[in-house]
Design a protein around this motif. Sequence first.
Motif, PDB file in Angstrom:
ATOM      1  N   ALA A   1      23.998  67.120  52.634  1.00  0.00           N
ATOM      2  CA  ALA A   1      25.303  66.741  53.177  1.00  0.00           C
ATOM      3  C   ALA A   1      26.303  66.501  52.050  1.00  0.00           C
ATOM      4  CB  ALA A   1      25.163  65.488  54.031  1.00  0.00           C
ATOM      5  N   LYS A   2      25.843  65.890  50.968  1.00  0.00           N
ATOM      6  CA  LYS A   2      26.733  65.665  49.824  1.00  0.00           C
ATOM      7  C   LYS A   2      27.165  66.991  49.210  1.00  0.00           C
ATOM      8  CE  LYS A   2      27.045  63.244  45.395  1.00  0.00           C
ATOM      9  NZ  LYS A   2      26.340  62.392  44.395  1.00  0.00           N
ATOM     10  N   LEU A   3      26.235  67.955  49.163  1.00  0.00           N
ATOM     11  CA  LEU A   3      26.555  69.269  48.606  1.00  0.00           C
ATOM     12  C   LEU A   3      27.640  69.951  49.437  1.00  0.00           C
ATOM     13  CD1 LEU A   3      25.801  71.438  46.489  1.00  0.00           C
ATOM     14  CD2 LEU A   3      24.108  72.295  48.122  1.00  0.00           C
ATOM     15  N   GLN A   4      27.528  69.826  50.768  1.00  0.00           N
ATOM     16  CA  GLN A   4      28.514  70.450  51.638  1.00  0.00           C
ATOM     17  C   GLN A   4      29.855  69.718  51.606  1.00  0.00           C
ATOM     18  OE1 GLN A   4      27.988  73.413  53.086  1.00  0.00           O
ATOM     19  NE2 GLN A   4      26.018  73.325  52.029  1.00  0.00           N
ATOM     20  N   GLY A   5      29.823  68.464  51.223  1.00  0.00           N
ATOM     21  CA  GLY A   5      31.057  67.680  51.197  1.00  0.00           C
ATOM     22  C   GLY A   5      31.809  67.753  49.888  1.00  0.00           C
ATOM     23  N   LEU A   6      31.291  68.498  48.908  1.00  0.00           N
ATOM     24  CA  LEU A   6      31.972  68.603  47.620  1.00  0.00           C
ATOM     25  C   LEU A   6      33.305  69.336  47.764  1.00  0.00           C
ATOM     26  CD1 LEU A   6      29.098  69.530  45.126  1.00  0.00           C
ATOM     27  CD2 LEU A   6      30.316  67.359  45.302  1.00  0.00           C
ATOM     28  N   SER A   7      34.288  68.863  47.009  1.00  0.00           N
ATOM     29  CA  SER A   7      35.565  69.559  46.945  1.00  0.00           C
ATOM     30  C   SER A   7      35.488  70.540  45.788  1.00  0.00           C
ATOM     31  CB  SER A   7      36.709  68.557  46.734  1.00  0.00           C
ATOM     32  OG  SER A   7      37.936  69.225  46.604  1.00  0.00           O
ATOM     33  N   VAL A   8      35.256  71.818  46.116  1.00  0.00           N
ATOM     34  CA  VAL A   8      35.038  72.841  45.092  1.00  0.00           C
ATOM     35  C   VAL A   8      36.309  73.654  44.931  1.00  0.00           C
ATOM     36  CG1 VAL A   8      33.674  74.858  44.453  1.00  0.00           C
ATOM     37  CG2 VAL A   8      32.589  72.947  45.660  1.00  0.00           C
ATOM     38  N   ALA A   9      36.880  73.623  43.744  1.00  0.00           N
ATOM     39  CA  ALA A   9      38.070  74.418  43.430  1.00  0.00           C
ATOM     40  C   ALA A   9      37.761  75.202  42.162  1.00  0.00           C
ATOM     41  CB  ALA A   9      39.280  73.529  43.237  1.00  0.00           C
TER      42      ALA A   9
END
Length: 255
Positions: A107-115
Amino acid sequence: MSKHVASGRRRAETTAAPVRPRAAAGTTGRRRAEPVRRPLGGSAQKFAITAAASGLVLTVALPTTAAAVDPLPAPEATAAPAPVSADPNATLEFDRAALTSKFDPDAKLQGLSVAGSDVIPAAAKGTLATPLDSELVQTSAFGYRVSPITGAAGELHTGQDFAAACGTEVSAAAAGKVKSAGWHAYGGGNRVVVDHGNGVETTYNHLSAISVSVGDEVQRGDLVGASGTTGASTGCHLHFEVLVNGTPVDPLGWL
């Protein structure tokens, strides 16, 4: 006749009241001041005046609103508890409550703000599991290095190399979908790529065997292959990569 008149005058002088002389200041038209009599204000005022005149000391008792409090009863004496005895041969056991954690790395991996590849290391740390069950032993770090194949300087090593005997099980670092499973034409040898969503992918290179196919859904810790030395490799090991939107980043910031 003259004698009679004279005697009559004497008699009048003896009966008349003597006249007192008046003060020098004129008192014509003034009346003598009479004392003013005012009624007293009730019996209480009369009593106060009488007491003041006689020198009595008055004591006034005011009513109180405080309730009378009964003293607390003395506590009753209680008998001492009976001592507890146990069989000296009895075995006492204490179970420790199990500790659980609600941390969900997927869940933390999916919640990362990746830019792009700009991910805060503290946010990404711990979102991926180690791909080997054994303790990781680093043999070549992420970054620029001298190529062990060509000897050229300035080669970008796009992952982390971990020591692993050929045939060691390699597992998925997180849940995802297998994007690629086969031969890699650019030196990776037998290679597996898993897409974890949110722009994050992991790759497993130089495998001696592949255990998944394209399109397979894998969970964290599922077997994806076995370590080897296929492709551009100088010995058995695992070359592990993390790609963020296609750009390689240091895997150590994610494990």
